[in-house]
Design an enzyme around this catalytic site. Structure first.
Site, PDB file in Angstrom:
ATOM      1  N   ASN A 282      21.251  42.876  18.952  1.00  0.00           N
ATOM      2  CA  ASN A 282      20.011  42.279  18.467  1.00  0.00           C
ATOM      3  C   ASN A 282      19.832  40.884  19.048  1.00  0.00           C
ATOM      4  OD1 ASN A 282      17.814  43.029  16.555  1.00  0.00           O
ATOM      5  ND2 ASN A 282      18.369  41.037  15.626  1.00  0.00           N
TER       6      ASN A 282
ATOM      7  N   CYS B  39      -3.546  65.061   8.001  1.00  0.00           N
ATOM      8  CA  CYS B  39      -4.637  65.215   7.032  1.00  0.00           C
ATOM      9  C   CYS B  39      -4.080  65.032   5.629  1.00  0.00           C
ATOM     10  CB  CYS B  39      -5.240  66.624   7.178  1.00  0.00           C
ATOM     11  SG  CYS B  39      -6.401  67.017   5.873  1.00  0.00           S
TER      12      CYS B  39
ATOM     13  N   HIS C 250       9.566  56.488  10.742  1.00  0.00           N
ATOM     14  CA  HIS C 250       8.349  55.855  10.204  1.00  0.00           C
ATOM     15  C   HIS C 250       7.086  56.488  10.776  1.00  0.00           C
ATOM     16  CE1 HIS C 250      10.378  51.840   8.837  1.00  0.00           C
ATOM     17  NE2 HIS C 250      10.690  52.867   8.082  1.00  0.00           N
TER      18      HIS C 250
ATOM     19  N   THR D 229      16.542  45.491  15.280  1.00  0.00           N
ATOM     20  CA  THR D 229      15.926  45.580  13.953  1.00  0.00           C
ATOM     21  C   THR D 229      16.465  44.466  13.064  1.00  0.00           C
ATOM     22  OG1 THR D 229      15.541  46.979  12.005  1.00  0.00           O
ATOM     23  CG2 THR D 229      17.623  47.304  13.166  1.00  0.00           C
ATOM     24  N   SER D 230      15.565  43.962  12.197  1.00  0.00           N
ATOM     25  CA  SER D 230      15.934  42.817  11.346  1.00  0.00           C
ATOM     26  C   SER D 230      16.727  43.254  10.129  1.00  0.00           C
ATOM     27  CB  SER D 230      14.662  42.096  10.890  1.00  0.00           C
ATOM     28  OG  SER D 230      13.850  43.007  10.143  1.00  0.00           O
TER      29      SER D 230
ATOM     30  N   GLN E 170      12.672  53.396  14.059  1.00  0.00           N
ATOM     31  CA  GLN E 170      11.700  52.939  13.061  1.00  0.00           C
ATOM     32  C   GLN E 170      10.359  52.701  13.751  1.00  0.00           C
ATOM     33  OE1 GLN E 170      13.601  49.894  10.120  1.00  0.00           O
ATOM     34  NE2 GLN E 170      14.713  49.706  12.046  1.00  0.00           N
TER      35      GLN E 170
ATOM     36  N   ILE F 284       6.944  53.214  15.858  1.00  0.00           N
ATOM     37  CA  ILE F 284       5.901  54.253  15.899  1.00  0.00           C
ATOM     38  C   ILE F 284       5.289  54.339  17.299  1.00  0.00           C
ATOM     39  CG2 ILE F 284       5.435  54.115  13.430  1.00  0.00           C
ATOM     40  CD1 ILE F 284       3.032  52.355  13.967  1.00  0.00           C
TER      41      ILE F 284
ATOM     42  N   GLU G 122      19.138  38.162  17.634  1.00  0.00           N
ATOM     43  CA  GLU G 122      19.804  37.143  16.806  1.00  0.00           C
ATOM     44  C   GLU G 122      20.419  37.830  15.593  1.00  0.00           C
ATOM     45  OE1 GLU G 122      16.309  34.872  16.300  1.00  0.00           O
ATOM     46  OE2 GLU G 122      15.436  36.245  14.844  1.00  0.00           O
TER      47      GLU G 122
HETATM   48  P1  NAD Z   1      11.342  47.393   1.473  1.00  0.00           P
HETATM   49  O1  NAD Z   1      11.407  47.098   0.020  1.00  0.00           O
HETATM   50  O2  NAD Z   1      12.620  47.470   2.262  1.00  0.00           O
HETATM   51  O3  NAD Z   1      10.320  46.393   2.169  1.00  0.00           O
HETATM   52  C1  NAD Z   1      10.819  45.345   2.966  1.00  0.00           C
HETATM   53  C2  NAD Z   1       9.804  44.280   2.846  1.00  0.00           C
HETATM   54  O4  NAD Z   1       8.508  44.822   3.021  1.00  0.00           O
HETATM   55  C3  NAD Z   1       9.794  43.648   1.464  1.00  0.00           C
HETATM   56  O5  NAD Z   1      10.745  42.623   1.457  1.00  0.00           O
HETATM   57  C4  NAD Z   1       8.360  43.176   1.356  1.00  0.00           C
HETATM   58  O6  NAD Z   1       8.247  41.978   2.070  1.00  0.00           O
HETATM   59  C5  NAD Z   1       7.606  44.226   2.117  1.00  0.00           C
HETATM   60  N1  NAD Z   1       7.053  45.272   1.234  1.00  0.00           N
HETATM   61  C6  NAD Z   1       7.628  46.420   0.900  1.00  0.00           C
HETATM   62  N2  NAD Z   1       6.804  47.162   0.154  1.00  0.00           N
HETATM   63  C7  NAD Z   1       5.673  46.458   0.007  1.00  0.00           C
HETATM   64  C8  NAD Z   1       4.454  46.687  -0.639  1.00  0.00           C
HETATM   65  N3  NAD Z   1       4.183  47.832  -1.273  1.00  0.00           N
HETATM   66  N4  NAD Z   1       3.520  45.711  -0.601  1.00  0.00           N
HETATM   67  C9  NAD Z   1       3.791  44.578   0.050  1.00  0.00           C
HETATM   68  N5  NAD Z   1       4.928  44.294   0.686  1.00  0.00           N
HETATM   69  C10 NAD Z   1       5.845  45.239   0.676  1.00  0.00           C
HETATM   70  O7  NAD Z   1      10.515  48.650   1.761  1.00  0.00           O
HETATM   71  P2  NAD Z   1       9.956  49.627   0.649  1.00  0.00           P
HETATM   72  O8  NAD Z   1       8.734  49.099   0.023  1.00  0.00           O
HETATM   73  O9  NAD Z   1      11.115  50.039  -0.228  1.00  0.00           O
HETATM   74  O10 NAD Z   1       9.519  50.778   1.572  1.00  0.00           O
HETATM   75  C11 NAD Z   1      10.537  51.500   2.103  1.00  0.00           C
HETATM   76  C12 NAD Z   1       9.847  52.752   2.470  1.00  0.00           C
HETATM   77  O11 NAD Z   1       8.660  52.441   3.204  1.00  0.00           O
HETATM   78  C13 NAD Z   1      10.717  53.517   3.364  1.00  0.00           C
HETATM   79  O12 NAD Z   1      10.475  54.837   3.062  1.00  0.00           O
HETATM   80  C14 NAD Z   1      10.226  53.172   4.747  1.00  0.00           C
HETATM   81  O13 NAD Z   1      10.401  54.274   5.622  1.00  0.00           O
HETATM   82  C15 NAD Z   1       8.762  52.926   4.530  1.00  0.00           C
HETATM   83  N6  NAD Z   1       8.253  51.894   5.418  1.00  0.00           N
HETATM   84  C16 NAD Z   1       7.396  52.204   6.388  1.00  0.00           C
HETATM   85  C17 NAD Z   1       6.895  51.212   7.167  1.00  0.00           C
HETATM   86  C18 NAD Z   1       5.914  51.440   8.268  1.00  0.00           C
HETATM   87  O14 NAD Z   1       5.058  50.602   8.502  1.00  0.00           O
HETATM   88  N7  NAD Z   1       6.026  52.543   8.953  1.00  0.00           N
HETATM   89  C19 NAD Z   1       7.256  49.924   6.984  1.00  0.00           C
HETATM   90  C20 NAD Z   1       8.208  49.669   6.017  1.00  0.00           C
HETATM   91  C21 NAD Z   1       8.672  50.654   5.192  1.00  0.00           C
HETATM   92  N1  APR Z   2      15.907  42.145  22.169  1.00  0.00           N
HETATM   93  C1  APR Z   2      16.621  42.486  21.059  1.00  0.00           C
HETATM   94  N2  APR Z   2      16.212  42.238  19.798  1.00  0.00           N
HETATM   95  C2  APR Z   2      15.025  41.627  19.651  1.00  0.00           C
HETATM   96  C3  APR Z   2      14.212  41.236  20.737  1.00  0.00           C
HETATM   97  C4  APR Z   2      14.707  41.531  22.047  1.00  0.00           C
HETATM   98  N3  APR Z   2      14.023  41.210  23.149  1.00  0.00           N
HETATM   99  N4  APR Z   2      13.110  40.634  20.254  1.00  0.00           N
HETATM  100  C5  APR Z   2      13.217  40.638  18.917  1.00  0.00           C
HETATM  101  N5  APR Z   2      14.375  41.217  18.546  1.00  0.00           N
HETATM  102  C6  APR Z   2      14.897  41.424  17.197  1.00  0.00           C
HETATM  103  C7  APR Z   2      14.588  40.295  16.239  1.00  0.00           C
HETATM  104  O1  APR Z   2      15.646  39.349  16.249  1.00  0.00           O
HETATM  105  C8  APR Z   2      14.504  41.040  14.895  1.00  0.00           C
HETATM  106  O2  APR Z   2      15.762  41.042  14.263  1.00  0.00           O
HETATM  107  O3  APR Z   2      14.245  42.569  16.693  1.00  0.00           O
HETATM  108  C9  APR Z   2      14.129  42.470  15.273  1.00  0.00           C
HETATM  109  C10 APR Z   2      12.704  42.842  14.887  1.00  0.00           C
HETATM  110  O4  APR Z   2      12.641  42.841  13.482  1.00  0.00           O
HETATM  111  P1  APR Z   2      11.288  43.266  12.757  1.00  0.00           P
HETATM  112  O5  APR Z   2      10.159  42.578  13.380  1.00  0.00           O
HETATM  113  O6  APR Z   2      11.539  43.126  11.278  1.00  0.00           O
HETATM  114  O7  APR Z   2      11.128  44.813  13.117  1.00  0.00           O
HETATM  115  P2  APR Z   2      11.891  46.040  12.458  1.00  0.00           P
HETATM  116  O8  APR Z   2      13.278  45.652  12.066  1.00  0.00           O
HETATM  117  O9  APR Z   2      11.719  47.189  13.354  1.00  0.00           O
HETATM  118  O10 APR Z   2      11.031  46.301  11.108  1.00  0.00           O
HETATM  119  C11 APR Z   2      11.412  47.425  10.317  1.00  0.00           C
HETATM  120  O11 APR Z   2       9.423  47.161   8.993  1.00  0.00           O
HETATM  121  O12 APR Z   2       7.218  46.661   8.699  1.00  0.00           O
HETATM  122  C12 APR Z   2       8.096  47.658   8.955  1.00  0.00           C
HETATM  123  O13 APR Z   2       7.294  49.577  10.042  1.00  0.00           O
HETATM  124  C13 APR Z   2       7.851  48.339  10.246  1.00  0.00           C
HETATM  125  O14 APR Z   2       9.453  49.863  11.184  1.00  0.00           O
HETATM  126  C14 APR Z   2       9.220  48.500  10.858  1.00  0.00           C
HETATM  127  C15 APR Z   2      10.156  48.060   9.781  1.00  0.00           C
END
Ligand code: NAD
Ligand code: APR
Length: 234
Positions: A201, A116, A108, A176-177, A90, A92, A203
């Protein structure tokens, strides 16, 4: 017995010990920046310059961080494990590539790339992106954006990810969370297909109850231990 095919999902937590901020941990990115402003198409349409500044700063930050032991352990697993190892991230950032992993799916997108919005051409983002850039492929001005999937946009390569998951006999989720779909739904897909699931993870995450096994601690400790165990299995 050693698994023949492993699909590994990583999130921001695997890069945390390299100094790359996570999103939802205490003090994470979303505690300081509104994701609606920088990670949605609406935010980009509203203020592209601000969105470019956000990703330009994160892209510039890549030159100040290095892969950590967790990234290197996954690259070693891909090199030494006879079976298939697919890395779905996930993230970038480019830390998996810089650690030597090759079989990577960026669901992602990638901070080091641009595309573009007018013609869809993808390109390397060499340096800062801005509204002044024109697309090298179609010449359109102001349509270059970070090659990052935003909220509400479909992730990249999901068909390929599901195909690879279905032939895996082990699914491992690292750092990942479990807050964002469809990445967060992969563990349920794996369970439904009878695939063994493991979470590494810091936690417990939203998905922990769905995993066959969950080990909690730092990725730089847990991941090398996991890889060493796999490589010693016959
Ligand atoms: P989601 O509903 O799982 O979003 C998780 C959390 O993100 C939500 O609980 C909310 O807190 C926040 N969120 C989601 N959409 C939002 C919005 N439009 N405005 C504000 N907060 C928002 O995620 P989603 O919206 O269903 O999106 C899932 C899609 O988005 C997937 O295709 C995923 O690949 C993409 N995505 C990309 C990124 C990124 O930054 N690269 C981050 C998250 C999701
Ligand atoms: N070792 C292992 N796990 C860790 C560490 C570590 N040192 N530090 C943090 N973590 C765990 C945290 O406990 C948390 O569960 O990594 C997770 C990070 O969670 P997020 O910050 O939510 O990141 P992620 O799960 O990648 O988010 C998913 O959301 O906003 C979008 O684009 C964003 O791709 C991302 C997506």
């Amino acid at each position: 017995m050693r698994p023949s095919s492993i699909l590994i999902l990583t999130g921001a937590g695997i890069s945390a010990e390299s100094g790359v901020e996570t999103f939802r941990d205490k003090g994470g990115i979303w505690s300081r920046v509104k994701l609606e402003d920088v990670a949605t198409p609406e935010g980009f349409a509203r203020d592209p310059a601000m969105v470019h500044a956000f990703y330009n700063a994160r892209r510039a930050g890549l030159s100040t961080v290095e892969p950590n032991a967790a990234h290197h352990a996954l690259a070693k697993l891909e090199r030494l494990h006879e079976g298939a190892v697919t890395l779905v991230t996930q993230n970038i950032d480019d830390l998996h590539e810089r650690a030597g992993s090759r079989n990577i799916v960026h669901m992602h997108g990638e901070l080091t790339k641009a595309f573009c919005a007018a013609c869809g051409a993808h390109s390397v983002a060499a340096g800062d992106l801005s509204v002044d850039l024109t697309c090298a492929a179609c010449g359109h001005a102001g349509s270059m954006r970070p090659d990052v999937v935003w909220f509400g946009e479909g992730p990249y390569h999901m068909d390929d990810i599901y195909k690879r998951l279905m032939i895996a006999d082990l699914f491992v989720s690292i750092g990942t969370s479990g807050a964002v779909y469809p990445a967060a739904g992969l563990v349920a897909e794996a369970r439904a297909a009878g695939i063994r699931t493991l979470e590494l993870n810091l936690e417990p995450s939203d998905g922990t109850p769905l995993f066959d096994e969950a080990r909690h601690g730092r990725a730089s400790v847990l991941v090398p231990e996991f890889v060493a165990k796999i490589l010693t299995q016959s």
